[in-house]
Write a protein that holds these residues in place. Structure first.
Motif, PDB file in Angstrom:
ATOM      1  N   PRO A  90      -2.631   8.942 -16.142  1.00  0.00           N
ATOM      2  CA  PRO A  90      -1.512   8.487 -15.313  1.00  0.00           C
ATOM      3  C   PRO A  90      -1.324   9.382 -14.092  1.00  0.00           C
ATOM      4  CG  PRO A  90      -0.847   8.774 -17.610  1.00  0.00           C
ATOM      5  CD  PRO A  90      -2.238   9.300 -17.477  1.00  0.00           C
ATOM      6  N   ARG A  91      -0.976   8.764 -13.005  1.00  0.00           N
ATOM      7  CA  ARG A  91      -0.749   9.514 -11.775  1.00  0.00           C
ATOM      8  C   ARG A  91       0.669  10.053 -11.751  1.00  0.00           C
ATOM      9  NH1 ARG A  91      -3.119   5.727  -7.008  1.00  0.00           N
ATOM     10  NH2 ARG A  91      -5.133   5.322  -7.918  1.00  0.00           N
ATOM     11  N   SER A  92       0.827  11.150 -11.102  1.00  0.00           N
ATOM     12  CA  SER A  92       2.170  11.713 -10.975  1.00  0.00           C
ATOM     13  C   SER A  92       2.774  11.400  -9.611  1.00  0.00           C
ATOM     14  CB  SER A  92       2.121  13.220 -11.186  1.00  0.00           C
ATOM     15  OG  SER A  92       1.281  13.804 -10.221  1.00  0.00           O
ATOM     16  N   ALA A  93       2.006  10.740  -8.736  1.00  0.00           N
ATOM     17  CA  ALA A  93       2.497  10.433  -7.394  1.00  0.00           C
ATOM     18  C   ALA A  93       3.582   9.358  -7.466  1.00  0.00           C
ATOM     19  CB  ALA A  93       1.352   9.954  -6.518  1.00  0.00           C
ATOM     20  N   ALA A  94       4.512   9.416  -6.544  1.00  0.00           N
ATOM     21  CA  ALA A  94       5.583   8.429  -6.491  1.00  0.00           C
ATOM     22  C   ALA A  94       5.018   7.082  -6.060  1.00  0.00           C
ATOM     23  CB  ALA A  94       6.647   8.892  -5.505  1.00  0.00           C
ATOM     24  N   ILE A  95       5.622   6.014  -6.538  1.00  0.00           N
ATOM     25  CA  ILE A  95       5.139   4.696  -6.156  1.00  0.00           C
ATOM     26  C   ILE A  95       5.888   4.224  -4.916  1.00  0.00           C
ATOM     27  CG2 ILE A  95       4.446   4.135  -8.507  1.00  0.00           C
ATOM     28  CD1 ILE A  95       6.905   2.463  -8.815  1.00  0.00           C
ATOM     29  N   THR A  96       5.247   3.354  -4.153  1.00  0.00           N
ATOM     30  CA  THR A  96       5.815   2.861  -2.900  1.00  0.00           C
ATOM     31  C   THR A  96       6.914   1.841  -3.179  1.00  0.00           C
ATOM     32  OG1 THR A  96       4.237   1.051  -2.707  1.00  0.00           O
ATOM     33  CG2 THR A  96       3.589   3.184  -1.753  1.00  0.00           C
ATOM     34  N   ALA A  97       7.624   1.460  -2.141  1.00  0.00           N
ATOM     35  CA  ALA A  97       8.705   0.481  -2.275  1.00  0.00           C
ATOM     36  C   ALA A  97       8.148  -0.874  -2.717  1.00  0.00           C
ATOM     37  CB  ALA A  97       9.456   0.348  -0.949  1.00  0.00           C
ATOM     38  N   ARG A  98       6.999  -1.247  -2.189  1.00  0.00           N
ATOM     39  CA  ARG A  98       6.393  -2.533  -2.562  1.00  0.00           C
ATOM     40  C   ARG A  98       5.953  -2.508  -4.022  1.00  0.00           C
ATOM     41  NH1 ARG A  98       7.309  -7.433  -1.217  1.00  0.00           N
ATOM     42  NH2 ARG A  98       5.492  -8.761  -1.260  1.00  0.00           N
ATOM     43  N   ALA A 140       9.017  -2.873  -6.157  1.00  0.00           N
ATOM     44  CA  ALA A 140       9.466  -4.267  -6.211  1.00  0.00           C
ATOM     45  C   ALA A 140       8.599  -5.076  -7.175  1.00  0.00           C
ATOM     46  CB  ALA A 140       9.422  -4.878  -4.811  1.00  0.00           C
ATOM     47  N   ALA A 141       7.280  -4.859  -7.134  1.00  0.00           N
ATOM     48  CA  ALA A 141       6.378  -5.569  -8.041  1.00  0.00           C
ATOM     49  C   ALA A 141       6.644  -5.167  -9.486  1.00  0.00           C
ATOM     50  CB  ALA A 141       4.920  -5.273  -7.674  1.00  0.00           C
ATOM     51  N   LEU A 142       6.899  -3.892  -9.719  1.00  0.00           N
ATOM     52  CA  LEU A 142       7.193  -3.414 -11.062  1.00  0.00           C
ATOM     53  C   LEU A 142       8.523  -3.988 -11.554  1.00  0.00           C
ATOM     54  CD1 LEU A 142       6.304  -1.673 -13.409  1.00  0.00           C
ATOM     55  CD2 LEU A 142       7.416   0.259 -12.312  1.00  0.00           C
ATOM     56  N   ARG A 149      -4.164  -5.409  -4.657  1.00  0.00           N
ATOM     57  CA  ARG A 149      -4.239  -3.954  -4.487  1.00  0.00           C
ATOM     58  C   ARG A 149      -2.995  -3.284  -5.081  1.00  0.00           C
ATOM     59  NH1 ARG A 149      -5.623  -1.662   1.259  1.00  0.00           N
ATOM     60  NH2 ARG A 149      -7.667  -2.289   0.522  1.00  0.00           N
ATOM     61  N   THR A 150      -1.825  -3.873  -4.847  1.00  0.00           N
ATOM     62  CA  THR A 150      -0.582  -3.331  -5.394  1.00  0.00           C
ATOM     63  C   THR A 150      -0.597  -3.376  -6.915  1.00  0.00           C
ATOM     64  OG1 THR A 150       0.653  -4.039  -3.435  1.00  0.00           O
ATOM     65  CG2 THR A 150       1.925  -3.618  -5.427  1.00  0.00           C
ATOM     66  N   ILE A 151      -1.015  -4.502  -7.472  1.00  0.00           N
ATOM     67  CA  ILE A 151      -1.032  -4.670  -8.925  1.00  0.00           C
ATOM     68  C   ILE A 151      -2.057  -3.745  -9.562  1.00  0.00           C
ATOM     69  CG2 ILE A 151      -1.414  -6.323 -10.793  1.00  0.00           C
ATOM     70  CD1 ILE A 151       1.187  -6.733  -9.149  1.00  0.00           C
ATOM     71  N   LEU A 152      -3.241  -3.620  -8.962  1.00  0.00           N
ATOM     72  CA  LEU A 152      -4.273  -2.745  -9.524  1.00  0.00           C
ATOM     73  C   LEU A 152      -3.869  -1.276  -9.460  1.00  0.00           C
ATOM     74  CD1 LEU A 152      -7.591  -4.401  -8.309  1.00  0.00           C
ATOM     75  CD2 LEU A 152      -6.672  -4.311 -10.622  1.00  0.00           C
ATOM     76  N   SER A 153      -3.145  -0.879  -8.412  1.00  0.00           N
ATOM     77  CA  SER A 153      -2.716   0.518  -8.342  1.00  0.00           C
ATOM     78  C   SER A 153      -1.684   0.816  -9.426  1.00  0.00           C
ATOM     79  CB  SER A 153      -2.165   0.851  -6.954  1.00  0.00           C
ATOM     80  OG  SER A 153      -0.991   0.109  -6.702  1.00  0.00           O
ATOM     81  N   LEU A 154      -0.817  -0.133  -9.731  1.00  0.00           N
ATOM     82  CA  LEU A 154       0.136   0.051 -10.826  1.00  0.00           C
ATOM     83  C   LEU A 154      -0.571   0.038 -12.178  1.00  0.00           C
ATOM     84  CD1 LEU A 154       3.092  -2.138  -9.539  1.00  0.00           C
ATOM     85  CD2 LEU A 154       3.054   0.341  -9.771  1.00  0.00           C
ATOM     86  N   THR A 155      -1.648  -0.723 -12.281  1.00  0.00           N
ATOM     87  CA  THR A 155      -2.434  -0.737 -13.520  1.00  0.00           C
ATOM     88  C   THR A 155      -3.127   0.605 -13.713  1.00  0.00           C
ATOM     89  OG1 THR A 155      -2.792  -3.109 -13.278  1.00  0.00           O
ATOM     90  CG2 THR A 155      -4.277  -1.933 -14.750  1.00  0.00           C
ATOM     91  N   ARG A 156      -3.684   1.145 -12.652  1.00  0.00           N
ATOM     92  CA  ARG A 156      -4.334   2.462 -12.744  1.00  0.00           C
ATOM     93  C   ARG A 156      -3.336   3.553 -13.110  1.00  0.00           C
ATOM     94  NH1 ARG A 156      -6.862   0.571  -7.935  1.00  0.00           N
ATOM     95  NH2 ARG A 156      -8.915  -0.237  -8.469  1.00  0.00           N
ATOM     96  N   ALA A 157      -2.092   3.391 -12.675  1.00  0.00           N
ATOM     97  CA  ALA A 157      -1.053   4.368 -12.993  1.00  0.00           C
ATOM     98  C   ALA A 157      -0.518   4.191 -14.406  1.00  0.00           C
ATOM     99  CB  ALA A 157       0.087   4.261 -11.981  1.00  0.00           C
ATOM    100  N   GLY A 158      -0.940   3.127 -15.095  1.00  0.00           N
ATOM    101  CA  GLY A 158      -0.514   2.894 -16.467  1.00  0.00           C
ATOM    102  C   GLY A 158       0.840   2.213 -16.575  1.00  0.00           C
TER     103      GLY A 158
END
Length: 95
Positions: free
Chosen positions: A23-31, A34-36, A63-72
């Motif tokens: 899991p990444r520790s970086a903050a997620i973007t506003a978009r 919203a998707a989450l 891209r947004t969905i895959l980045s959230l998937t990579r972050a777990g």
């Protein structure tokens, strides 16, 4: 000399093999937030314009969905047709 331009490659189910990394520790973007939020309310379905809870949108890019998937935080179905929030995302972001 001829230059050949390549179209960007679409995400495929095989791309998800590396999506379950640490899991990444970086903050997620506003978009991404919203998707989450939409995924926490119910599952997202894939439409030609992107992922959305309903056919009228709002739509979120692959891209947004895959980045959230990579972050777990999201889990994609095997066919990449549906995206749902993980238990970890519900614990962290549901209020």
């Amino acid at each position: 000399m001829t230059v050949v331009f390549q179209k960007p490659r679409r995400a495929r189910p095989g791309d998800l093999a590396n999506a379950t990394g640490s899991p990444r520790s970086a903050a997620i973007t506003a978009r991404q937030q919203a998707a989450l939020g939409a995924a926490l309310a119910g599952r997202l379905r894939f439409y030609p314009r992107g992922y959305a809870a309903s056919g009228s949108g709002p739509f979120y890019t692959q891209r947004t969905i895959l980045s959230l998937t990579r972050a777990g935080l999201l889990k994609l179905s095997t066919t990449m047709r549906f995206a749902t929030a993980t238990k970890r995302a519900r614990e962290i972001y549901s209020s």
